[in-house]
Design an enzyme around this catalytic site. Structure first.
Site, PDB file in Angstrom:
ATOM      1  N   ASP A 137     148.724  55.222 116.356  1.00 49.39           N
ATOM      2  CA  ASP A 137     148.074  54.074 116.983  1.00 49.39           C
ATOM      3  C   ASP A 137     148.674  53.849 118.367  1.00 49.39           C
ATOM      4  OD1 ASP A 137     146.836  51.361 117.248  1.00 49.39           O
ATOM      5  OD2 ASP A 137     146.391  51.657 115.138  1.00 49.39           O
ATOM      6  N   HIS A 153     147.402  46.530 119.114  1.00 46.96           N
ATOM      7  CA  HIS A 153     146.626  47.149 118.019  1.00 46.96           C
ATOM      8  C   HIS A 153     147.535  47.853 117.009  1.00 46.96           C
ATOM      9  CE1 HIS A 153     143.674  50.029 116.261  1.00 46.96           C
ATOM     10  NE2 HIS A 153     142.773  49.118 116.564  1.00 46.96           N
ATOM     11  N   SER A 185     139.348  49.332 111.920  1.00 48.46           N
ATOM     12  CA  SER A 185     140.771  49.541 112.238  1.00 48.46           C
ATOM     13  C   SER A 185     141.680  48.696 111.356  1.00 48.46           C
ATOM     14  CB  SER A 185     141.065  49.116 113.682  1.00 48.46           C
ATOM     15  OG  SER A 185     140.781  50.140 114.580  1.00 48.46           O
TER      16      SER A 185
END
Ligand SMILES: *[C@@H]1O[C@H](CO)[C@@H](O)[C@H](O)[C@H]1NC(C)=O
Ligand SMILES: *[C@@H]1O[C@H](CO)[C@@H](O)[C@H](O)[C@H]1NC(C)=O
Ligand SMILES: *[C@@H]1O[C@H](CO)[C@@H](O)[C@H](O)[C@H]1NC(C)=O
Ligand SMILES: *[C@@H]1O[C@H](CO)[C@@H](O)[C@H](O)[C@H]1NC(C)=O
Ligand SMILES: *[C@@H]1O[C@H](CO)[C@@H](O)[C@H](O)[C@H]1NC(C)=O
Ligand SMILES: *[C@@H]1O[C@H](CO)[C@@H](O)[C@H](O)[C@H]1NC(C)=O
Length: 801
Positions: free
Chosen positions: A171, A246, A580
């Site tokens: 990520d 994220h 996600s």
């Protein structure tokens, strides 16, 4: 300077010029968060601004399973191949970005197209793959946060919270200071762990601990395409440190420790924790806050993760359709090698729903996760000047609680040069700033304006005070920004407010602070944005596999951006939506299951979760899928159903798959024989056989073209009590007949694995649509269910006409 170099310089400078344009654009209209810039960049990419540069120069030269035990020999062989093409060792060394030498053999290098063609002819080279850029699956949202995950505790205590499992996360990196990653109570780092803590900007050995046991970062592929990332403004860190948030969000969702009283500005408050709070984390930073992830970097991360010894890999990323073949897509290739070595690979399904055939990461060995809603809602009351109150939803924390604002409809304040309809949906640049200034603006979703995101930007740049956005009913509120009060309503309420505006001389509106409401919203439902099947690469492989929470998830966040802006309180939790967010829920659960069933293959764990998944919401009704219109969910929305972790501990029977089965499957896909041999690490001759794809031992049966009688076989392995009798029960899809042979399976100490056949016969001579059913095996304790998905077709549709 050779021609190749000058070519590289040229396109790099033009890219950095574009990047600057983009950044200054967002500076003109202050973004609500770092991800605005990220999203803007992604949007530009999708218009082809960036992608047009993304294919010519970095190539991945893939050579299959490695031939030498010694990694040094492997990388030596790569240099030799390149020296041969470049004519010199030095030039070869300069062009190479990565050598992949642990999990498989290959390298990434900067090449001209003719050099790439040259290399493709070198013996041992399986394939030369032009480099691609992949997206993170947050594209629908840039406000994030998470609350305590909604799983019941049973599975946690029985699985000792994931003790013993290592989850690798590919990520944007990690914010190691987040409370989620404290290592109190964590076990010692296992001796089998071979990973490292790679240093870099604001990241040294002290940032790894007994929670974050490894961290690496990969930028060569990215920089070879887009030039050096300038980190002087604190926008990004050349290290495993997460600037965008994220990666911190997904990592803490998978394996974050317990945090009391977490909240997003007081909303969704409670105990926050990851799915497997006692699992270790290994961080592979392959995506950058400036936008996107490079396929060369991703493949390098797969290679290292396999070497390092992770048990589960969580990758919330992917390229949008049209999809590359399974022998060209890096996530497919990397995950094939990982799965062959017993590592489960969990990926997001994509955010392009609710349209059909939008699913990505569709290889059968990948665990592909759809997103669902949870039982938490964020009602936000809207008071109008006529003493009426309507309820929408948002994340409004009450900046001016008791103040009424003038209210206008976007169409009524269109700028003179704008189309009124575009102003009605607040498309960028359509509002007259003089007329919008200080007012709340009502806009309606349209085909060209699907999310409230751009509408927020429009209203903000026109100086508006807030946004009321009428849209298809959707529970996702994560798109509301921090800096502009924003509330979402459905079209009926939107129409009511519009009528009020039309009937009033001075319409006014007041937002009341959002409340957090638990357990009173029907859930789960498949999220509007969650990508749907059928699988566009191999239609007989059902995708997605399963659904897990991915709407309005509260989790830890990187404070980098808010620190950069000197905001009074840095944002350390965010509410975010996307597949996600669903992916790391499954990664955490897989880690828990690995903890109690360490010998189970990735396919066995996947089977346990799919066959025990739930088809019902909390009121015992069929799970629905958001969409237009909302409908009963089917396997193309949620695969086997909604994850039910506690049941998966003891599934009774499993549908297992070995690497050799996947190889037969690849043969049946018609891929180049030698390519498949190289992947397999042995000489494979593909044999012609029929129905291989539909006979792959998946925990689902999908027949996308049933013309005549068809027999499908499956094998189940008993993992429950040794002496068991299972009886078949079928819920028949409409339009076909289904028979199971034998209809009973008797397991004992010698009969542990048993095969059965399912015979399908079309009842109608018509080109039908997909219809859905289920096959259950039941022993009185366990219910082992797999979805049946069948479409009848005419023998020759064209000839019939
Ligand atoms: C590592 O980083 C921490 C925190 O930024 C700092 O206090 C420490 O001195 C650094 N250690 C080394 C060896 O540089
Ligand atoms: C939890 O947080 C809220 C606001 O962030 C605060 O008002 C409250 O006192 C906290 N409660 C505890 C038990 O720490
Ligand atoms: C709204 O309610 C208040 C108090 O109940 C009343 O004084 C006022 O006239 C009402 N306004 C309208 C437009 O009905
Ligand atoms: C905006 O509205 C004002 C006031 O009606 C008007 O004078 C001005 O020309 C408008 N500007 C644009 C760009 O529409
Ligand atoms: C596989 O592809 C390579 C190059 O594209 C070709 O040379 C080879 O003959 C192919 N093998 C088979 C079995 O088709
Ligand atoms: C197990 O079942 C098979 C088939 O029903 C039978 O042939 C075999 O003898 C059984 N084995 C034992 C140990 O009972």
């Amino acid at each position: 300077m050779n021609p190749r170099d000058s070519c590289v310089c040229m396109y790099l400078s033009s890219i950095s010029g574009r990047l600057k344009d983009t950044l200054s654009l967002t500076h003109m209209a202050p973004p609500p968060g770092i991800a605005v810039t990220l999203l803007l960049l992604l949007a530009l990419q999708s218009y082809g601004f960036l992608l047009s540069f993304a294919s010519a120069n970095v190539y991945i030269v893939y050579m299959g399973e490695r031939k030498y035990g010694n990694p040094e020999l492997v990388s030596e062989s790569h240099h030799e191949i390149l020296s041969y093409v470049f004519g010199s060792k030095e030039a070869a060394r300069e062009s190479i970005l990565y050598t992949y030498k642990h999990g498989f053999s290959g390298f990434a290098a900067v090449l001209t197209p003719s050099q790439a063609n040259h290399i493709a002819d070198v013996p041992g080279v399986v394939r030369v793959i032009p480099h691609r850029f992949l997206d993170l699956h947050t594209t629908r949202s840039w406000n994030f946060l998470q609350v305590d995950s909604h799983f019941r505790n049973g599975v946690l205590s029985r699985c000792q919270s994931g003790v013993g499992s290592i989850i690798g996360v590919m990520d944007t990196g990690i914010w190691p200071e987040s409370q989620s990653f404290r290592d109190e109570g964590m076990g010692d780092i296992p001796s089998r762990w071979r990973g490292i803590c790679q240093e870099g900007e604001r990241f040294n050995h002290s940032h790894c601990n007994r929670k974050i046991i490894g961290a690496r970062w990969y930028i060569k592929g990215y920089e070879a395409e887009f030039g050096k990332i300038d980190t002087s403004d604190g926008f990004e860190f050349l290290s495993p440190r997460d600037a965008s948030g994220h990666g911190t969000h997904t990592s803490s969702t998978a394996a974050g420790g317990f945090i009391e009283n977490a909240s997003f500005m007081g909303l969704a408050s409670g105990l926050a924790r990851g799915g497997a709070p006692s699992s270790w984390l290994a961080i592979y930073k392959v995506c950058w806050a400036t936008g996107g992830c490079s396929s060369a970097d991703i493949l390098a991360a797969f290679d290292d993760a396999i070497f390092d010894g992770v048990d589960v890999l969580s990758a919330s990323l992917g390229s949008p359709p049209p999809l590359a073949s399974y022998v060209e897509d890096v996530v497919s290739i990397g995950s094939f090698h990982a799965v062959a070595k017993g590592i489960s690979v969990v990926c997001s399904a994509g955010n392009s729903g609710p349209y059909s055939q939008t699913i990505i990461n569709s290889a059968p060995w990948i665990f592909t996760v759809a997103a669902s809603t949870i039982d938490r809602a964020f009602p936000t009351a809207i008071s109008l000047g006529n003493n009426q109150t309507v309820v929408g939803q948002g994340l409004y924390t009450g900046m001016d609680v008791n103040k009424f604002y003038p209210l206008v409809y976007g169409q009524d304040i269109a700028s003179v040069d704008a189309d009124e309809d575009s102003a009605g949906s607040c498309e960028l640049g359509t509002l007259n700033g003089t007329l919008a200034n200080g007012k709340f603006v009502l806009c309606f979703q349209s085909l060209s304006q699907r999310s409230s995101t751009a509408a927020q930007r429009t209203v903000m740049s026109a100086g508006g005070a807030g946004l009321i956005f009428a849209q298809f009913p959707s529970k996702d509120v994560s798109l509301s920004s921090d800096s502009l009060p924003c509330v979402q309503i459905d079209f009926a309420i939107g129409t009511y407010i519009l009528t009020y505006i039309g009937a009033t001389r001075n319409p006014i509106v007041k937002l009341n602070p959002t409340k957090t409401l638990l357990e009173q919203q029907i859930s789960p439902e498949v999220a509007f944005f969650s990508a749907r099947g059928p699988n566009s690469v191999s239609p007989s492989v059902l995708k997605p596999d399963i659904a897990a929470p991915g709407v309005n998830i509260l989790s830890s966040w990187s404070p980098a951006y808010s620190l950069l802006q000197h905001q009074p309180s840095p944002v350390i939790f965010k509410i975010e939506s996307g597949t996600s967010m669903a992916c790391p829920h499954i990664s955490g659960i897989v880690a828990l299951l690995k903890g109690i069933h360490p010998t189970w293959s990735p396919a066995a764990i996947k089977s346990a979760l799919i066959t025990t998944a739930s088809l019902e919401d909390q009121y015992g009704q069929s799970i629905e899928a958001e969409g237009a219109p909302q409908k009963k969910a089917d396997p193309f929305d949620y695969g086997g159903g909604h994850v039910n972790p506690n049941k998966a501990i003891a599934p009774g029977l499993i549908y297992d798959i070995e690497t050799s089965d996947y190889i037969r499957f690849l043969c049946s896909m018609g891929y180049n024989n030698s390519a498949i041999s190289a992947i397999a690490g042995a000489s494979i001759t593909c044999h012609k056989s029929t129905n291989v794809q539909v006979n792959l031992n998946l925990p689902s049966i999908t027949i996308h073209e049933l013309k005549e009688r068809m027999t499908v076989s499956r094998t189940v392995t008993n993992v429950g009590p040794v002496n068991s009798i299972y009886i078949a029960r079928v819920q028949t899809p409409a339009g076909v007949s289904v028979k199971v042979k034998p209809s009973a399976l008797l397991f004992n100490s010698t009969a542990k694995r048993l095969e059965f056949k399912v015979v399908f016969r079309p009842l109608l001579k018509v080109a039908g649509r997909f219809s859905f059913g289920n096959l259950y095996w039941e022993d009185g304790f366990h219910v082992v269910r797999i979805p049946l998905t069948v479409r009848t077709v005419l023998d020759d549709f064209y000839a019939e006409a």
